[in-house]
Design a protein around this motif. Structure first.
Motif, PDB file in Angstrom:
ATOM      1  N   SER A  39     -64.289  30.281  33.242  1.00  0.00           N
ATOM      2  CA  SER A  39     -64.733  31.673  33.158  1.00  0.00           C
ATOM      3  C   SER A  39     -63.706  32.578  33.817  1.00  0.00           C
ATOM      4  N   VAL A  40     -63.707  33.822  33.361  1.00  0.00           N
ATOM      5  CA  VAL A  40     -62.856  34.860  33.941  1.00  0.00           C
ATOM      6  C   VAL A  40     -63.727  36.093  34.120  1.00  0.00           C
ATOM      7  N   ALA A  41     -63.827  36.560  35.352  1.00  0.00           N
ATOM      8  CA  ALA A  41     -64.621  37.756  35.653  1.00  0.00           C
ATOM      9  C   ALA A  41     -63.692  38.842  36.175  1.00  0.00           C
ATOM     10  N   LEU A  42     -63.652  39.930  35.459  1.00  0.00           N
ATOM     11  CA  LEU A  42     -62.828  41.070  35.840  1.00  0.00           C
ATOM     12  C   LEU A  42     -63.730  42.117  36.479  1.00  0.00           C
ATOM     13  N   LYS A  43     -63.316  42.621  37.635  1.00  0.00           N
ATOM     14  CA  LYS A  43     -64.076  43.649  38.342  1.00  0.00           C
ATOM     15  C   LYS A  43     -63.123  44.786  38.698  1.00  0.00           C
ATOM     16  N   PRO A  44     -62.872  45.683  37.729  1.00  0.00           N
ATOM     17  CA  PRO A  44     -61.894  46.742  37.943  1.00  0.00           C
ATOM     18  C   PRO A  44     -62.230  47.664  39.120  1.00  0.00           C
ATOM     19  N   LYS A  45     -63.503  47.966  39.340  1.00  0.00           N
ATOM     20  CA  LYS A  45     -63.862  48.858  40.448  1.00  0.00           C
ATOM     21  C   LYS A  45     -63.535  48.229  41.796  1.00  0.00           C
ATOM     22  N   ALA A  46     -63.552  46.904  41.850  1.00  0.00           N
ATOM     23  CA  ALA A  46     -63.202  46.188  43.086  1.00  0.00           C
ATOM     24  C   ALA A  46     -61.743  45.746  43.075  1.00  0.00           C
ATOM     25  N   SER A  47     -61.016  46.109  42.027  1.00  0.00           N
ATOM     26  CA  SER A  47     -59.597  45.736  41.867  1.00  0.00           C
ATOM     27  C   SER A  47     -59.400  44.232  41.856  1.00  0.00           C
ATOM     28  N   GLY A  48     -60.321  43.501  41.227  1.00  0.00           N
ATOM     29  CA  GLY A  48     -60.202  42.056  41.298  1.00  0.00           C
ATOM     30  C   GLY A  48     -60.477  41.307  40.013  1.00  0.00           C
ATOM     31  N   ILE A  49     -60.035  40.066  40.026  1.00  0.00           N
ATOM     32  CA  ILE A  49     -60.293  39.126  38.942  1.00  0.00           C
ATOM     33  C   ILE A  49     -60.571  37.768  39.593  1.00  0.00           C
ATOM     34  N   THR A  50     -61.565  37.067  39.064  1.00  0.00           N
ATOM     35  CA  THR A  50     -61.890  35.732  39.535  1.00  0.00           C
ATOM     36  C   THR A  50     -61.810  34.791  38.344  1.00  0.00           C
ATOM     37  N   ILE A  51     -61.068  33.715  38.523  1.00  0.00           N
ATOM     38  CA  ILE A  51     -60.897  32.722  37.460  1.00  0.00           C
ATOM     39  C   ILE A  51     -61.443  31.393  37.965  1.00  0.00           C
ATOM     40  N   HIS A  52     -62.411  30.845  37.225  1.00  0.00           N
ATOM     41  CA  HIS A  52     -62.903  29.497  37.497  1.00  0.00           C
ATOM     42  C   HIS A  52     -62.238  28.581  36.479  1.00  0.00           C
ATOM     43  N   TYR A  53     -61.701  27.480  36.960  1.00  0.00           N
ATOM     44  CA  TYR A  53     -60.947  26.594  36.072  1.00  0.00           C
ATOM     45  C   TYR A  53     -61.213  25.134  36.411  1.00  0.00           C
ATOM     46  N   ASP A  54     -60.891  24.285  35.453  1.00  0.00           N
ATOM     47  CA  ASP A  54     -61.000  22.839  35.642  1.00  0.00           C
ATOM     48  C   ASP A  54     -59.707  22.377  36.305  1.00  0.00           C
ATOM     49  N   PRO A  55     -59.765  21.920  37.552  1.00  0.00           N
ATOM     50  CA  PRO A  55     -58.543  21.525  38.258  1.00  0.00           C
ATOM     51  C   PRO A  55     -57.869  20.283  37.670  1.00  0.00           C
ATOM     52  N   LYS A  56     -58.548  19.588  36.780  1.00  0.00           N
ATOM     53  CA  LYS A  56     -57.920  18.439  36.112  1.00  0.00           C
ATOM     54  C   LYS A  56     -57.012  18.902  34.973  1.00  0.00           C
ATOM     55  N   VAL A  57     -57.206  20.147  34.540  1.00  0.00           N
ATOM     56  CA  VAL A  57     -56.434  20.679  33.416  1.00  0.00           C
ATOM     57  C   VAL A  57     -55.466  21.774  33.853  1.00  0.00           C
ATOM     58  N   GLN A  58     -55.905  22.646  34.757  1.00  0.00           N
ATOM     59  CA  GLN A  58     -55.096  23.767  35.243  1.00  0.00           C
ATOM     60  C   GLN A  58     -54.891  23.630  36.741  1.00  0.00           C
ATOM     61  N   ASP A  59     -53.950  24.374  37.266  1.00  0.00           N
ATOM     62  CA  ASP A  59     -53.809  24.460  38.719  1.00  0.00           C
ATOM     63  C   ASP A  59     -53.519  25.912  39.102  1.00  0.00           C
ATOM     64  N   SER A  60     -53.832  26.241  40.337  1.00  0.00           N
ATOM     65  CA  SER A  60     -53.717  27.632  40.776  1.00  0.00           C
ATOM     66  C   SER A  60     -52.274  28.134  40.740  1.00  0.00           C
ATOM     67  N   LYS A  61     -51.334  27.269  41.014  1.00  0.00           N
ATOM     68  CA  LYS A  61     -49.925  27.689  40.995  1.00  0.00           C
ATOM     69  C   LYS A  61     -49.526  28.151  39.595  1.00  0.00           C
ATOM     70  N   ARG A  62     -49.920  27.403  38.600  1.00  0.00           N
ATOM     71  CA  ARG A  62     -49.597  27.784  37.210  1.00  0.00           C
ATOM     72  C   ARG A  62     -50.307  29.087  36.829  1.00  0.00           C
ATOM     73  N   LEU A  63     -51.563  29.213  37.228  1.00  0.00           N
ATOM     74  CA  LEU A  63     -52.300  30.432  36.912  1.00  0.00           C
ATOM     75  C   LEU A  63     -51.670  31.659  37.582  1.00  0.00           C
ATOM     76  N   LEU A  64     -51.231  31.498  38.818  1.00  0.00           N
ATOM     77  CA  LEU A  64     -50.566  32.611  39.504  1.00  0.00           C
ATOM     78  C   LEU A  64     -49.270  32.998  38.799  1.00  0.00           C
ATOM     79  N   THR A  65     -48.540  32.000  38.339  1.00  0.00           N
ATOM     80  CA  THR A  65     -47.304  32.262  37.600  1.00  0.00           C
ATOM     81  C   THR A  65     -47.616  33.031  36.320  1.00  0.00           C
TER      82      THR A  65
END
Length: 69
Positions: A39-65
């Motif tokens: 899931s990806v939740a965008l909250k423009p009023k809070a200036s934020g985005i939250t990404i839930h991911y499967d760590p077996k498929v994705q990793d935070s370093k790649r997502l940040l890139t």
């Protein structure tokens, strides 16, 4: 920019999400299409985005890139 991460979740706060909500939604939409994204939740009023991911498929370093692109 503020980044908080735990396995399976990445939260980013950045003023750009509030300043340009159209661009922010386009960015969120592209992340939703990636393999392993639960899931990806965008909250423009809070200036934020939250990404839930499967760590077996994705990793935070790649997502940040990808967010920097």
């Amino acid at each position: 920019m503020y980044i908080h991460q735990v396995t399976g979740r990445l939260r980013i706060s950045h003023g750009a999400f509030r300043c340009d909500p159209v661009k922010a939604e386009a960015l969120a939409s592209r992340r939703r299409d990636l393999e392993g994204i639960r899931s990806v939740a965008l909250k423009p009023k809070a200036s934020g985005i939250t990404i839930h991911y499967d760590p077996k498929v994705q990793d935070s370093k790649r997502l940040l890139t990808l967010m920097a692109e």
